[in-house]
Design an enzyme around this catalytic site. Structure first.
Site, short mmCIF file in Angstrom:
data_model
loop_
_atom_site.label_atom_id
_atom_site.label_comp_id
_atom_site.label_asym_id
_atom_site.label_seq_id
_atom_site.Cartn_x
_atom_site.Cartn_y
_atom_site.Cartn_z
N CYS A 89 0.83 -1.21 0.00
CA CYS A 89 0.00 0.00 0.00
C CYS A 89 0.87 1.27 0.00
O CYS A 89 1.46 1.59 -1.02
CB CYS A 89 -1.00 -0.04 1.14
N HIS A 180 -3.46 -4.95 1.59
CA HIS A 180 -2.82 -5.28 2.88
C HIS A 180 -2.85 -6.79 3.14
O HIS A 180 -3.75 -7.26 3.86
CB HIS A 180 -3.55 -4.56 4.01
N GLU A 182 -1.20 -8.41 5.15
CA GLU A 182 -0.96 -8.68 6.57
C GLU A 182 -2.25 -8.57 7.40
O GLU A 182 -2.26 -8.93 8.57
CB GLU A 182 0.11 -7.71 7.11
N1 GLN Z 1 -3.20 6.42 0.63
C1 GLN Z 1 -2.09 6.20 1.51
C2 GLN Z 1 -0.87 6.94 1.00
O1 GLN Z 1 -0.73 7.24 -0.15
C3 GLN Z 1 -1.79 4.71 1.62
C4 GLN Z 1 -2.87 4.04 2.41
C5 GLN Z 1 -2.45 2.75 3.03
O2 GLN Z 1 -1.26 2.43 3.14
N2 GLN Z 1 -3.42 2.01 3.50
O3 GLN Z 1 -0.01 7.20 1.79
#
Ligand code: GLN
Length: 197
Positions: A89, A180, A182
């Protein structure tokens, strides 16, 4: 297997411990037999590692803390040495070469352009099931303010898609996913990463 040959199969995997889903990564790593999971906050913590996870959270914050703690060059060096890196992410955002929001200083480990928050805001978070040919079928995936890969350079293997957007990719030793892994109890993605470290 003798004790010493067992030891030599141990993979040392670090989780960048600044912000975001850190303890969840440690928990899922500990569910894999041959993994020793540790926390990373300083350059010297990288020395004995086979792989590093850059977790989800807030990419602007994590980027700032990576810089403040002198980890930009050591992480780049770690990647150059061919050691495994998994960005989840916000971690995917940080591994990229460029993003649609240029306030984030990226590590540029992979030739991808990332659309931050590509699937919308917190309220647009969702869960889905993925088929990832190289990894397995029916893999649960949780997306929270998730990015997607808007452009991928040559040599990037695009592994999975949602609504025709690429949400998982790899290039040699670098693996990234927009969701995610995890936050589920399914550890197949983690095992895939650890096996490549
Ligand atoms: N949108 C977040 C970012 O760009 C990432 C969100 C997440 O890691 N769940 O930092």
């Amino acid at each position: 297997m003798t004790q010493s040959s067992k030891q030599s199969h141990i993979k040392h995997i670090g989780v960048l411990n600044f912000q975001g889903a850190v303890s969840e990564h440690i928990t899922i790593l500990n569910s894999i037999d041959n993994v020793q999971a540790t926390l990373v906050q300083k350059p010297e913590h990288l020395t004995k590692l086979n792989g590093l996870i850059i977790p989800g959270g807030e990419s602007t914050t994590i980027s700032r803390l990576i810089k403040q703690n002198g980890l930009v060059a050591p992480i780049k060096q770690f990647a150059k040495q061919g050691k495994g890196i998994l960005g989840t992410c916000a971690g995917l955002v940080l591994c990229g070469n460029s993003t649609t929001h240029n306030e984030v200083e990226l590590l540029g480990l992979m030739d991808i352009c990332v659309e931050r928050n590509g699937f919308g805001r917190q309220i647009n978070s969702f869960e889905t099931i993925l088929e990832i040919p190289t990894i397995g079928e029916q893999i649960p995936a949780i997306f929270i303010r998730a990015p997607y890969i808007a452009k991928a350079g040559k040599g990037i293997e695009q592994l999975a898609f949602v609504d025709q957007h690429c949400i998982m990719a790899q290039q040699n030793n670098i693996l990234v996913c927009a969701f995610h892994p995890e936050l589920t109890t399914d550890n197949r993605i983690m095992r895939y990463f650890v096996d490549r470290c």
